[in-house]
Design a protein around this motif. Structure first.
Motif, PDB file in Angstrom:
ATOM      1  N   TRP A 128       0.842  -1.180   0.000  1.00 45.28           N
ATOM      2  CA  TRP A 128       0.000   0.000   0.000  1.00 45.28           C
ATOM      3  C   TRP A 128       0.885   1.241   0.000  1.00 45.28           C
ATOM      4  CZ3 TRP A 128      -5.297  -0.136  -0.273  1.00 45.28           C
ATOM      5  CH2 TRP A 128      -5.905  -1.379  -0.048  1.00 45.28           C
ATOM      6  N   PRO A 129       0.417   2.335  -0.577  1.00 45.60           N
ATOM      7  CA  PRO A 129       1.190   3.579  -0.523  1.00 45.60           C
ATOM      8  C   PRO A 129       1.445   3.989   0.930  1.00 45.60           C
ATOM      9  CG  PRO A 129      -0.614   3.772  -2.098  1.00 45.60           C
ATOM     10  CD  PRO A 129      -0.833   2.494  -1.350  1.00 45.60           C
ATOM     11  N   PRO A 130       2.619   4.565   1.231  1.00 40.62           N
ATOM     12  CA  PRO A 130       2.955   4.930   2.615  1.00 40.62           C
ATOM     13  C   PRO A 130       1.917   5.827   3.268  1.00 40.62           C
ATOM     14  CG  PRO A 130       4.888   5.126   1.198  1.00 40.62           C
ATOM     15  CD  PRO A 130       3.732   4.849   0.301  1.00 40.62           C
ATOM     16  N   GLU A 131       1.348   6.767   2.507  1.00 47.04           N
ATOM     17  CA  GLU A 131       0.367   7.685   3.096  1.00 47.04           C
ATOM     18  C   GLU A 131      -0.901   6.937   3.515  1.00 47.04           C
ATOM     19  OE1 GLU A 131       0.192   8.139  -1.462  1.00 47.04           O
ATOM     20  OE2 GLU A 131       1.717   7.961   0.127  1.00 47.04           O
ATOM     21  N   VAL A 132      -1.243   5.879   2.797  1.00 50.75           N
ATOM     22  CA  VAL A 132      -2.400   5.073   3.163  1.00 50.75           C
ATOM     23  C   VAL A 132      -2.106   4.266   4.417  1.00 50.75           C
ATOM     24  CG1 VAL A 132      -3.953   3.229   2.420  1.00 50.75           C
ATOM     25  CG2 VAL A 132      -3.230   4.977   0.790  1.00 50.75           C
ATOM     26  N   LEU A 160     -12.604  11.217   1.205  1.00 49.59           N
ATOM     27  CA  LEU A 160     -13.100  12.464   0.622  1.00 49.59           C
ATOM     28  C   LEU A 160     -11.971  13.282   0.019  1.00 49.59           C
ATOM     29  CD1 LEU A 160     -15.666  14.204   0.208  1.00 49.59           C
ATOM     30  CD2 LEU A 160     -15.130  15.316   2.387  1.00 49.59           C
ATOM     31  N   ASP A 161     -10.906  13.526   0.811  1.00 49.47           N
ATOM     32  CA  ASP A 161      -9.769  14.295   0.299  1.00 49.47           C
ATOM     33  C   ASP A 161      -8.956  13.486  -0.699  1.00 49.47           C
ATOM     34  OD1 ASP A 161     -10.396  16.459   1.991  1.00 49.47           O
ATOM     35  OD2 ASP A 161      -9.228  15.590   3.629  1.00 49.47           O
ATOM     36  N   GLY A 162      -8.782  12.202  -0.397  1.00 51.70           N
ATOM     37  CA  GLY A 162      -7.949  11.340  -1.218  1.00 51.70           C
ATOM     38  C   GLY A 162      -6.607  11.108  -0.559  1.00 51.70           C
ATOM     39  N   PRO A 163      -6.045   9.907  -0.683  1.00 55.36           N
ATOM     40  CA  PRO A 163      -4.773   9.584  -0.026  1.00 55.36           C
ATOM     41  C   PRO A 163      -3.645  10.477  -0.509  1.00 55.36           C
ATOM     42  CG  PRO A 163      -5.330   7.940  -1.683  1.00 55.36           C
ATOM     43  CD  PRO A 163      -6.535   8.806  -1.526  1.00 55.36           C
ATOM     44  N   PRO A 221      -5.002   3.674  -5.543  1.00 57.33           N
ATOM     45  CA  PRO A 221      -4.553   2.864  -6.689  1.00 57.33           C
ATOM     46  C   PRO A 221      -5.328   1.565  -6.835  1.00 57.33           C
ATOM     47  CG  PRO A 221      -2.661   3.736  -5.490  1.00 57.33           C
ATOM     48  CD  PRO A 221      -3.874   4.074  -4.675  1.00 57.33           C
ATOM     49  N   SER A 222      -5.711   0.946  -5.722  1.00 55.22           N
ATOM     50  CA  SER A 222      -6.455  -0.315  -5.792  1.00 55.22           C
ATOM     51  C   SER A 222      -7.812  -0.125  -6.459  1.00 55.22           C
ATOM     52  CB  SER A 222      -6.631  -0.910  -4.395  1.00 55.22           C
ATOM     53  OG  SER A 222      -7.339  -0.011  -3.554  1.00 55.22           O
ATOM     54  N   ILE A 223      -8.431   1.029  -6.251  1.00 52.20           N
ATOM     55  CA  ILE A 223      -9.728   1.296  -6.881  1.00 52.20           C
ATOM     56  C   ILE A 223      -9.559   1.508  -8.380  1.00 52.20           C
ATOM     57  CG2 ILE A 223     -11.696   2.862  -6.948  1.00 52.20           C
ATOM     58  CD1 ILE A 223     -11.610   0.966  -4.540  1.00 52.20           C
ATOM     59  N   HIS A 224      -8.467   2.152  -8.772  1.00 47.79           N
ATOM     60  CA  HIS A 224      -8.179   2.268 -10.199  1.00 47.79           C
ATOM     61  C   HIS A 224      -7.957   0.887 -10.808  1.00 47.79           C
ATOM     62  CE1 HIS A 224      -7.773   6.655 -10.999  1.00 47.79           C
ATOM     63  NE2 HIS A 224      -7.665   6.692  -9.679  1.00 47.79           N
TER      64      HIS A 224
END
Length: 269
Positions: A128-132, A160-163, A221-224
């Motif tokens: 997962w991305p670090p921010e997530v 809402l804001d996004g990761p 990214p997983s949703i994409h």
């Protein structure tokens, strides 16, 4: 028109702006309730009727904890509103429900619109991305501490804001609405055990209805990956990326979303 419809021991809170077979039935995300579709409901006054409802554990739906099936709840709403067929429009968890329902009841679905969709049976990510990961750790800590207000704000940052985006990227009334909807859901009574459907991920090529996939470019990214996989796997599918939005593009940019949806609906055979 506001209605209350029984499904099992639940009383589903439903809103219908008209009655016509084949109209859109809007299925909200797991961090929202039917108020997330307010702009689409308003648009329906000049376009076409829509039906929305609060799923169990959300909004104004009343329930007694029991084993339940979300697909049966959708059937109850469709039957009560006279929908032999519907265009299912699902956001996130609502997209997963729309897919699962279509595979179980293909004769009741005219078309699909899947927004930032989840997919039952999709592969578990190992990276997962670090921010997530940071947000996930903070959410776990808030939940363990019982700080639901803090958890609500962290979920607003992710969904809402996004990761990786600035906290508060989406502000004002939209953020207040998100926090109200999700805060109510976080504090709601557990609805009971959900009957899990057969996974949709390996069966997407069985979807035989026209399908539009919409994903915000700021979403996970997983949703994409889910959306791209579904667009490749469903025979009659197309993918539209909405710039400047995360998990709830219909809430963030309702005019742009409504234009995309309306053009696609008009092109249906």
């Amino acid at each position: 028109m506001h209605l209350t419809m029984p499904s099992g021991q639940a009383q589903l809170a439903v809103r219908s702006s008209g009655s016509r077979d084949g109209l859109p039935l809007l299925l909200h995300a797991g961090v929202a309730d039917q108020r997330a579709w307010a702009a689409q409901v308003k648009h329906s006054q000049t376009a076409h009727p829509v039906v929305t409802f609060d799923q169990r554990g959300y909004g104004e739906t009343m329930l007694t904890p029991e084993p339940y099936s979300l697909a049966k709840d959708v059937l109850a709403v469709m039957n009560a509103t006279g929908l032999e067929q519907a265009v299912l429009v699902g956001n996130s968890k609502g997209g997963r429900l729309a897919l699962d329902f279509t595979l179980a009841h293909p004769e009741r679905v005219r078309a699909l619109v899947l927004i930032g969709t989840a997919l039952s049976g999709s592969p578990r990510l190992t990276q997962w991305p670090p921010e997530v990961l940071r947000l996930d750790e903070q959410m776990d800590a808030a939940l363990e501490a019982g700080d639901l207000d803090r958890l609500n704000e962290l979920e607003a940052q992710l969904w809402l804001d996004g990761p990786g985006r600035s906290a508060g990227r989406v502000s004002g009334p939209l953020r207040e609405l998100f926090l109200e909807m999700n805060g109510k859901a976080l504090k709601a009574e557990n609805p009971g055990d959900e009957t899990e459907p057969e996974p949709a991920y390996p069966r997407l090529n069985d979807i035989k209805v026209p399908t539009l996939l919409v994903v915000g470019d700021l979403d996970l990214p997983s949703i994409h990956e889910n959306s791209e996989h579904a667009a490749r796997s469903i025979p009659d599918a197309s993918l539209h990326v909405m710039p400047g939005t995360a998990r709830l593009p219909q809430l963030e940019q309702p005019e742009s979303f409504n234009a995309v949806l309306e053009a696609w609906l008009k092109a249906l055979p």
